[in-house]
Design an enzyme around this catalytic site. Structure first.
Site, mmCIF file in Angstrom:
data_model
loop_
_atom_site.group_PDB
_atom_site.id
_atom_site.type_symbol
_atom_site.label_atom_id
_atom_site.label_comp_id
_atom_site.label_asym_id
_atom_site.label_seq_id
_atom_site.Cartn_x
_atom_site.Cartn_y
_atom_site.Cartn_z
ATOM 1 N N LYS A 170 41.676 12.359 2.104
ATOM 2 C CA LYS A 170 42.416 12.766 3.059
ATOM 3 C C LYS A 170 43.774 11.609 2.997
ATOM 4 O O LYS A 170 42.905 10.865 3.049
ATOM 5 C CB LYS A 170 42.249 13.036 4.347
ATOM 6 C CG LYS A 170 40.839 14.371 4.508
ATOM 7 C CD LYS A 170 41.776 15.771 4.000
ATOM 8 C CE LYS A 170 40.759 17.256 3.787
ATOM 9 N NZ LYS A 170 41.252 17.625 3.135
ATOM 10 N N GLU A 190 45.206 14.009 -1.320
ATOM 11 C CA GLU A 190 45.813 14.937 -0.719
ATOM 12 C C GLU A 190 46.396 14.330 0.810
ATOM 13 O O GLU A 190 45.980 13.052 1.046
ATOM 14 C CB GLU A 190 45.187 15.717 0.656
ATOM 15 C CG GLU A 190 44.080 16.502 -0.538
ATOM 16 C CD GLU A 190 43.023 17.994 -0.045
ATOM 17 O OE1 GLU A 190 43.618 18.881 0.471
ATOM 18 O OE2 GLU A 190 41.655 17.896 0.368
ATOM 19 N N HIS A 228 38.283 29.514 -3.066
ATOM 20 C CA HIS A 228 39.588 29.175 -3.748
ATOM 21 C C HIS A 228 39.978 29.128 -4.901
ATOM 22 O O HIS A 228 41.213 29.142 -5.615
ATOM 23 C CB HIS A 228 40.753 29.917 -2.931
ATOM 24 C CG HIS A 228 40.839 27.949 -2.019
ATOM 25 N ND1 HIS A 228 40.898 27.285 -1.255
ATOM 26 C CD2 HIS A 228 42.384 27.231 -2.062
ATOM 27 C CE1 HIS A 228 41.006 25.589 -1.378
ATOM 28 N NE2 HIS A 228 42.173 26.031 -2.078
ATOM 29 N N LYS A 233 43.170 29.937 -8.433
ATOM 30 C CA LYS A 233 44.139 29.067 -8.362
ATOM 31 C C LYS A 233 44.656 29.927 -10.278
ATOM 32 O O LYS A 233 43.844 29.652 -11.112
ATOM 33 C CB LYS A 233 44.394 27.572 -8.110
ATOM 34 C CG LYS A 233 44.478 27.344 -6.882
ATOM 35 C CD LYS A 233 44.358 25.933 -6.938
ATOM 36 C CE LYS A 233 44.374 25.011 -5.632
ATOM 37 N NZ LYS A 233 45.577 25.361 -4.374
ATOM 38 N N ASP A 288 32.956 19.570 1.379
ATOM 39 C CA ASP A 288 34.289 20.196 1.762
ATOM 40 C C ASP A 288 34.859 20.254 0.168
ATOM 41 O O ASP A 288 35.870 21.228 -0.320
ATOM 42 C CB ASP A 288 35.138 19.509 2.972
ATOM 43 C CG ASP A 288 36.579 20.245 2.804
ATOM 44 O OD1 ASP A 288 36.253 21.294 2.901
ATOM 45 O OD2 ASP A 288 37.939 19.329 3.659
ATOM 46 N N HIS A 316 34.393 22.450 -4.257
ATOM 47 C CA HIS A 316 36.138 22.883 -5.649
ATOM 48 C C HIS A 316 36.086 22.266 -6.675
ATOM 49 O O HIS A 316 35.972 22.425 -7.857
ATOM 50 C CB HIS A 316 37.094 22.987 -4.902
ATOM 51 C CG HIS A 316 37.315 23.148 -3.476
ATOM 52 N ND1 HIS A 316 37.241 24.576 -3.234
ATOM 53 C CD2 HIS A 316 37.845 23.042 -2.479
ATOM 54 C CE1 HIS A 316 37.518 25.124 -2.512
ATOM 55 N NE2 HIS A 316 37.743 23.924 -1.428
HETATM 56 C C1 BG6 Z 1 39.945 23.358 1.673
HETATM 57 C C2 BG6 Z 1 39.565 22.024 2.477
HETATM 58 O O1 BG6 Z 1 39.018 24.298 0.947
HETATM 59 O O2 BG6 Z 1 41.256 23.233 0.269
HETATM 60 C C3 BG6 Z 1 40.993 21.445 2.501
HETATM 61 O O3 BG6 Z 1 38.738 22.879 3.044
HETATM 62 C C4 BG6 Z 1 41.810 20.895 1.738
HETATM 63 O O4 BG6 Z 1 40.425 20.025 3.239
HETATM 64 C C5 BG6 Z 1 42.291 22.119 0.885
HETATM 65 O O5 BG6 Z 1 42.363 20.747 2.715
HETATM 66 C C6 BG6 Z 1 42.891 22.304 -0.535
HETATM 67 O O6 BG6 Z 1 43.205 23.183 -0.834
HETATM 68 P P1 BG6 Z 1 44.811 23.329 -1.639
HETATM 69 O O7 BG6 Z 1 44.510 24.516 -2.038
HETATM 70 O O8 BG6 Z 1 45.735 23.451 -0.900
HETATM 71 O O9 BG6 Z 1 44.528 22.649 -2.306
#
Ligand code: BG6
Length: 487
Positions: free
Chosen positions: A329, A219, A181, A185, A238, A243
């Site tokens: 995290k 995060e 995802h 963005k 993860d 990403h």
């Molecule tokens: C997800 C992870 O793919 O992306 C999560 O599994 C993470 O751990 C999240 O918090 C972050 O995505 P975004 O769009 O909130 O930055």
């Protein structure tokens, strides 16, 4: 309702089989996203068949969907739009098996009454993905369909290969959409626009002008109810192998021949092919204090909730330029930035004490928040007598343009693309297998996790990792607030 330009939505009505329909991702992103796409008119007509382990009926599913929109939807839900959406929902408990699913899809298709396409969205834990794929095969739902798969795509090279081989027994590669995802963005796509639509930066986008690059995604959130998933996954699988490396691919790739999916995919894969293996000595793994006491977490857990690493792309454009990646995290701030540090000039004519270079090199910074922000920092003269220099910046925020309301959330954009069969922003089996390959030295011998305090920037060695440079975050100067004059 805003008019949707022709061609942005799928040509055919869609039957969405949403597996994992009552889970966290579905409630937070997929149901609100589907609701927006359907009610804003992006999709000509649709039915949604929810599937999950929960033994509920369609009314129970509708209640969950309604709550999800109230809790997580970023837009208002009008009663009429909800009624129309809810009327198209159906539900099949997973335990009812392939025949019940086949019947539900047949009913949905009959009620659409015209030629339609199927979109299977698998929002399930990795261990459930292949059983669900087999079930879709048994239910004869492979024809006219596309399947969206969620990460992690395997846990190492061997398991990724097995997963891909088993997937291909049921679905053709052209039907498989592996979602990441971050690529949905807006700011991620804007990296491509920024690099390739402008004459200004591309000529200096290489090792002769760029000193190093940081991709930093701290995060503040913890794991909530996801510890079961996360214990098996950790921050590297993860976030990084997914990403952060995908963003790296956009940032570092050569200009593609065209914006066609295969051309972009090929250039991104070339970046991954040029990546040097990730060495354990270039990695800092961290775990926040208190993680081991959380529900569902092994009291001796070695899972990292934080990772920082240095990697290299050994090609003509990037040889010798370190890329520093960090994510974790329960950190001090939630941010998603790419920061490019330019090489410094000799500065020999400036008098001692002028301040030139004192605040680090010039930086180009992209903020990957839904509505993009960008900043270019440089040294400029402080007004007044003499020659004193300050770090100044040019900043752009999408919210200044009045276009921020048009932003589709990442999942919305990607679901729409999958329905249209557009693979540009999806990852390929080849790319993923290569990323596991370069990860192998780290996976074979991960350095021990080091504790860090929740609310911090990670364990101490993270500073040695990046020395003689420094992490951009926390910013010395905050983003200017565009709505505040003089900000
Ligand atoms: C997800 C992870 O793919 O992306 C999560 O599994 C993470 O751990 C999240 O918090 C972050 O995505 P975004 O769009 O909130 O930055």
């Amino acid at each position: 309702m805003a008019k949707i330009p022709a061609g942005v939505g799928p040509r055919f009505p869609q039957v969405v089989v949403l597996v994992g329909a009552t889970g966290d991702l579905s409630r937070r992103k997929l149901l609100p996203g589907l609701f927006h796409l359907c009610s804003a008119g992006f999709i000509p007509d649709w039915r949604i068949v929810g599937v999950s382990l929960d033994d509920i009926d369609v009314e129970g599913f509708k209640a969950i969907a309604r709550n999800a929109l109230d809790e997580f939807g970023s837009r208002k839900t009008s009663p009429a739009a909800w009624e129309r959406f809810a009327a198209q929902l159906d539900y099949v408990p997973l335990a009812a098996g392939a025949p019940a699913l086949k019947d539900a899809v047949a009913r949905a298709e009959a009620s659409l009454g015209v030629e339609c396409r199927r979109l299977h969205y698998l929002s399930v834990p990795p261990s459930a993905a292949l059983p669900v794929v087999r079930m879709l095969g048994e239910a004869e739902l492979v024809e006219r369909s596309r399947i969206v798969m969620e990460k992690p795509f395997g846990t190492d090279l061997a398991s990724a290969r097995v997963l891909n081989a088993k997937l291909h027994q049921v679905f053709d590669e052209s039907q498989i959409f592996r979602i990441d995802h971050f690529l949905g963005k807006e700011p991620a796509q804007n990296i491509l626009a920024f690099r390739f639509a402008n004459g200004l930066f591309e000529p200096i986008w290489n090792r002769n002008f760029i000193d190093h690059v940081q991709i930093d995604v701290p995060e503040t959130l913890g794991l909530g109810k996801r510890s079961g998933f996360y214990e098996q996954t950790g921050a590297y699988r993860d976030m990084v192998v997914t990403h952060l490396f995908q963003i790296l691919g956009f940032m570092a790739m050569e200009p593609p021949t065209s914006l066609d999916p295969e051309h972009i995919g090929e250039e991104k894969n070339k970046v991954f092919r040029s990546m040097l293996p990730i060495l354990p000595g270039d990695v800092v793994r961290g775990q926040y204090s208190g993680y081991r006491g959380e529900e569902g977490v092994d009291p001796d857990s070695d899972t990292e909730t934080f990772i920082a690493l240095k990697c290299h792309i050994d090609n003509w454009r990037w040889a010798g330029v370190p890329f520093y990646l960090r994510t974790g995290k329960r950190m001090a701030e939630g941010q998603r930035i790419i920061s490019i540090a330019f090489r410094e000039p000799p500065k020999s004519m400036f008098p001692p004490g002028s301040g030139v270079g004192a605040q680090g090199p010039d930086h180009l910074t992209f903020d990957l928040a839904d509505a993009s922000k960008m900043s270019l920092s440089f040294y400029g003269k402080r007004p007044g007598p003499g020659m004193r220099l300050d770090k100044l910046s040019l900043q752009f925020a999408m919210t200044d343009t009045g276009l921020a309301g048009e932003v589709l959330e990442a999942y919305e954009r990607l679901i729409l693309d999958a329905m249209r069969g557009d693979r540009t922003l999806f990852t390929t089996a080849e790319g993923i297998e290569r990323l596991w390959e370069v990860s192998q030295p780290l996976l074979d011998a991960p350095p021990p996790v080091r504790l860090y305090e929740p609310g911090s920037w990670g364990p101490k060695p993270v500073h040695q990792l990046i020395a003689p440079h420094a992490w951009r975050l926390p910013f010395e100067r905050a983003w200017r607030n565009p709505n505040k004059s003089g900000g």
